[in-house]
Design a protein around this motif. Structure first.
Motif, short mmCIF file in Angstrom:
data_model
loop_
_atom_site.label_atom_id
_atom_site.label_comp_id
_atom_site.label_asym_id
_atom_site.label_seq_id
_atom_site.Cartn_x
_atom_site.Cartn_y
_atom_site.Cartn_z
N GLN A 1 -0.35 33.42 -20.21
CA GLN A 1 0.58 32.87 -20.29
C GLN A 1 0.70 31.69 -21.20
OE1 GLN A 1 1.33 32.76 -15.86
NE2 GLN A 1 3.50 32.68 -16.64
N ASP A 2 1.65 31.17 -21.82
CA ASP A 2 1.76 29.90 -22.58
C ASP A 2 2.35 28.88 -21.67
OD1 ASP A 2 0.41 30.81 -24.96
OD2 ASP A 2 2.32 31.70 -25.82
N VAL A 3 1.86 27.80 -21.74
CA VAL A 3 2.51 26.80 -20.71
C VAL A 3 2.51 25.43 -21.64
CG1 VAL A 3 1.97 27.78 -18.58
CG2 VAL A 3 0.32 25.98 -19.62
N GLU A 4 3.31 24.41 -21.31
CA GLU A 4 3.33 23.08 -21.92
C GLU A 4 3.01 22.04 -20.77
OE1 GLU A 4 6.57 21.75 -24.81
OE2 GLU A 4 7.04 20.80 -23.04
N ARG B 1 4.85 23.66 -17.65
CA ARG B 1 6.13 24.16 -18.00
C ARG B 1 6.05 25.51 -18.73
NH1 ARG B 1 10.52 24.28 -22.02
NH2 ARG B 1 9.34 23.32 -23.56
N LEU C 1 6.04 28.70 -20.73
CA LEU C 1 6.83 29.12 -21.92
C LEU C 1 6.86 30.58 -22.25
CD1 LEU C 1 5.16 26.22 -24.27
CD2 LEU C 1 7.25 26.41 -23.05
N SER C 2 5.89 31.25 -21.58
CA SER C 2 5.95 32.91 -21.68
C SER C 2 5.59 33.25 -20.22
CB SER C 2 5.14 33.26 -22.86
OG SER C 2 3.68 32.93 -22.65
#
Length: 163
Positions: free
Chosen positions: A58-61, A86, A88-89
């Motif tokens: 997972q991509d997170v911000e 947050r 993102l994916s």
């Protein structure tokens, strides 16, 4: 994210939030005046229940402060997260399936007494997030603490940090 968030024990009773550590690849650094694309391994230290359900791939911000890495590690930096992630994916299909298997194993272990509840996932897939501290200490004293790491090498259930 390249690993599962690992829950860390609260050593200070003043802090009530759950804390987590997770390996990741830092892909973008943004400040008020600059934006720089990078691709370096980091270790993220964070607080809050929102980290518990995240999976590798997972991509997170997140907003945080970069610090020097822990000596002797392969990470380029440590990120001290100041905000919840947050997302993102979504995770990959493989990580979703592996996460479901690990969650099912934790759920199946819920019928066990508290001091044994974390042992089964620890031995089968290396998930020590619910391991009783006394059981961990007992395994270490008996010279058996390697069982969690070795048993957790099952490639079907462990996070995959691929391309």
């Amino acid at each position: 994210m390249t690993g599962d968030p690992e829950r860390r024990p609260n050593r200070n009773s003043r802090f009530t939030q759950e804390s987590y550590v997770v390996s990741a690849d830092l892909k973008l650094i943004q400040t008020p005046t600059t934006r720089q694309a990078v691709n370096v391994p980091i270790m993220v230290f964070a607080a809050g229940r929102a980290w518990a359900s995240l999976l590798p791939t997972q991509d997170v911000e997140v907003t945080g402060r970069l610090a020097r890495p822990t000596p002797g590690t392969l990470e380029a930096a440590t990120l001290l997260a100041r905000t919840p992630p947050r997302v993102l994916s979504p995770p990959s299909a493989l990580q979703t399936a592996a996460g479901t298997l690990r969650a099912g194993l934790r759920s199946a272990a819920d019928v066990l007494p508290p001091d044994q509840r974390g042992l089964l996932p620890g031995l089968v897939v290396g998930d020590v997030s619910r391991m009783d501290p006394q059981v961990t200490a007992d395994l270490k004293e008996a010279g058996l603490s390697h069982l969690n790491a070795v048993s957790g090498d099952n490639p079907i259930c462990q996070p995959f940090s691929g391309v």
